[in-house]
Write an enzyme that holds these catalytic residues in place. Structure first.
Site, PDB file in Angstrom:
ATOM      1  CD  GLU A 286      -2.284  -0.921   2.828  1.00 11.11           C
ATOM      2  OE1 GLU A 286      -3.573  -1.365   2.984  1.00 11.11           O
ATOM      3  OE2 GLU A 286      -1.616  -0.444   3.960  1.00 11.11           O
ATOM      4  CE1 TYR A 330       3.577  14.039  10.932  1.00 11.73           C
ATOM      5  CE2 TYR A 330       4.085  14.599   8.610  1.00 11.73           C
ATOM      6  CZ  TYR A 330       3.065  14.047   9.273  1.00 11.73           C
ATOM      7  OH  TYR A 330       1.947  13.747   8.911  1.00 11.73           O
ATOM      8  CB  CYS A 357      -0.780  34.810  12.807  1.00  7.92           C
ATOM      9  SG  CYS A 357      -1.062  36.270  11.713  1.00  7.92           S
ATOM     10  CD  GLU A 358       0.105  29.307  14.769  1.00  6.82           C
ATOM     11  OE1 GLU A 358       0.997  29.022  15.531  1.00  6.82           O
ATOM     12  OE2 GLU A 358      -1.148  29.528  14.745  1.00  6.82           O
ATOM     13  CE1 TYR A 386      -0.291  10.813   3.759  1.00  4.11           C
ATOM     14  CE2 TYR A 386       1.929  10.646   3.077  1.00  4.11           C
ATOM     15  CZ  TYR A 386       0.855   9.950   3.428  1.00  4.11           C
ATOM     16  OH  TYR A 386       0.671   8.473   3.401  1.00  4.11           O
TER      17      TYR A 386
HETATM   18  C1  LIG Z   1      -0.580   5.975   5.342  1.00  2.79           C
HETATM   19  C2  LIG Z   1      -0.708   4.575   5.329  1.00  2.79           C
HETATM   20  C3  LIG Z   1       0.038   3.865   4.141  1.00  2.79           C
HETATM   21  C4  LIG Z   1       0.931   4.662   2.892  1.00  2.79           C
HETATM   22  O1  LIG Z   1       1.784   5.241   3.588  1.00  2.79           O
HETATM   23  P1  LIG Z   1       3.141   5.876   2.982  1.00  2.79           P
HETATM   24  O2  LIG Z   1       3.920   6.273   3.920  1.00  2.79           O
HETATM   25  O3  LIG Z   1       2.287   7.099   2.246  1.00  2.79           O
HETATM   26  O4  LIG Z   1       3.426   4.826   2.074  1.00  2.79           O
HETATM   27  C5  LIG Z   1      -0.347   2.507   3.956  1.00  2.79           C
HETATM   28  N1  LIG Z   1      -1.071   1.928   4.840  1.00  2.79           N
HETATM   29  C6  LIG Z   1      -1.812   2.501   5.832  1.00  2.79           C
HETATM   30  C7  LIG Z   1      -2.500   1.653   6.634  1.00  2.79           C
HETATM   31  C8  LIG Z   1      -1.544   3.904   6.157  1.00  2.79           C
HETATM   32  O5  LIG Z   1      -2.322   4.233   7.163  1.00  2.79           O
END
Ligand SMILES: *Cc1c(COP(=O)(O)O)cnc(C)c1O
Length: 427
Positions: A286, A330, A357-358, A386
């Protein structure tokens, strides 16, 4: 949409002159490269999907999600994962094939699960027992059987920022590796009439350059597969190993090669399954950031230049925290170039300040730049993931437009917000 001639003075991004883009569409502006997204999808196909049988890849849509992005991912043949009803809604509205959608989240609501069941979402990654019961009830009302994975907290630390590390034992995500809780959940799920447990999921963290955490988590999961078979006769058919593959942000980073990440994982899985006499489950990945992160840049216009003698020079841009909260969230680091002065030598070191304003709204500390003048265009790199998806209207700053670039031609895929949009829902 027209092809432009790029001059040497100007920063070129996938065949487009970024200064021209800024002039034509205004700033701040997100520019995304469809070519880069396609390259990453091709790498996934060549080095994972075609190399190993019984595998699947889904794009973690929270990194960057629009209807057009769904269409691109659909055309490339990948699935997507969503983590909220809103993300699922975008997928539905872009006619994304629902069987290829995976639904995550540590606290899915009743109405979100209802939307998922109604639309036949392919996999629900169940995070906890409360959700399991709720899903079974909803599925029974719709007279459906929902296929699920359990999200497991593997209890491994990953080498990344605390807020983007997710797999350690003390985590809000997933089912902990606690005998009673875990086997209780498995036992319950396999007896539920409207649930079909297919396997397990883990996600150890984000922006990782080595796969040690993935491999540690894999060991733990293989052990779980073995025990689940012995104890309750449950055969794991799917194993989702999450995303988290790192990309280039700054000098010293190198985008992870998918094969460097996945080959050892597939090897380990194969050999251990053989050893324990388990059938090899389908493996799902993923990636989010890895597909879109380097596909995006953000263009800003430089305004005030404030030199504090003997201290530093603050360069104000017409965006910042609202379009990119990651440095404040982060401590994320970015690189940038002055898009209209690519032929000039760096002479100064400046700090790029956002317009919120930060005091924390600093995009880049100590950036080397040519001599600046108000009106220059700053191009910040690797903002594809992101940024747009995390953007806010803080200080009532309208969100930028998103332009997608392909083969040197651009098209607007998200219009710039207007002041009118900012009050459109206000009573
Ligand atoms: C955020 C997330 C991802 C993807 O993360 P990346 O760092 O963008 O590859 C995959 N699986 C789950 C469950 C996530 O929460």
């Amino acid at each position: 949409m027209k092809t432009k001639i790029v001059t040497k003075k100007h920063f070129e991004f996938y065949g487009c002159d970024t200064v021209e883009l800024a002039r034509e569409y205004g700033t701040p502006l997100y520019v995304m490269s469809e070519d880069h997204i396609i390259e990453r999808c091709n790498e996934i196909k060549e080095d994972f999907l075609q190399k190993y049988e019984n595998t699947r890849a889904v794009y973690a849509s929270k990194a960057f999600l629009t209807k057009e992005m769904c269409r691109i991912i659909k055309r490339e043949g990948l699935g997507i994962d969503v983590v909220s009803g809103g993300e699922l809604y975008v997928a539905i509205k872009s006619e994304f094939p629902m069987e290829k959608v995976i639904f995550h989240g540590n606290n899915k609501t009743f109405s979100e699960l209802e939307l998922a069941v109604e639309n036949n979402v392919g996999r629900i990654v169940v995070d906890n027992l409360y959700e399991l019961e709720m899903l079974n009830n909803i599925a029974s009302e719709f007279d459906k059987k929902m296929e699920i994975l359990f999200r497991i907290t593997p209890g491994v630390d990953s080498h990344t920022h605390k807020f983007i590390s997710t797999g350690q034992l003390d985590s809000k995500f997933g089912i902990p590796l606690d005998e009673e809780i875990l086997y209780g959940a498995i036992y319950k799920a396999i007896q539920m009439p409207n649930i079909e447990l297919k396997g397990f999921h883990f996600h150890v963290g984000s922006q990782l350059f080595e796969n040690t955490s993935h491999l540690k988590a894999l060991e733990i999961l293989i052990n779980l597969m073995k025990e689940a078979k012995e104890r309750v006769g449950f055969e794991t058919r799917e194993l989702n190993v999450g995303g988290g593959f790192g990309i280039y942000y700054k000098n010293g980073d190198e985008r992870a090669k998918l094969r460097d990440f996945m080959d050892p994982i597939m090897e380990c899985l194969k050999s251990e399954c053989r050893e324990f006499n388990l059938s090899i489950p389908q493996v799902i990945i993923e990636p989010g950031r890895w597909i879109v992160g380097e596909a995006g840049i953000t263009l800003y216009r430089i305004g005030s230049i404030k030199k504090i003698p003997g201290v530093r020079t603050y360069v104000g841009i017409n965006g910042g925290l609202p379009d990119n909260p990651r440095p404040a969230l982060y401590d994320a680091k970015y690189e940038a170039v002055v898009a209209n002065k690519m032929d000039e030598e760096n002479e100064d070191i400046v700090t790029i300040a956002g317009k919120c304003c930060e005091s924390g709204d600093i995009l880049i500390w100590d950036l080397e730049v040519p001599r600046l003048t108000p009106g220059d265009i700053l191009a910040v790199k690797s903002t594809g993931a992101y940024n747009y998806s995390m953007a806010s209207n803080y200080n009532k700053i309208p969100r930028p437009a998103v332009v997608m670039v392909k083969d040197g031609q651009e098209r607007v895929i998200v219009k710039r917000e207007t002041y009118e949009d900012l009050i459109a829902r206000e009573i």
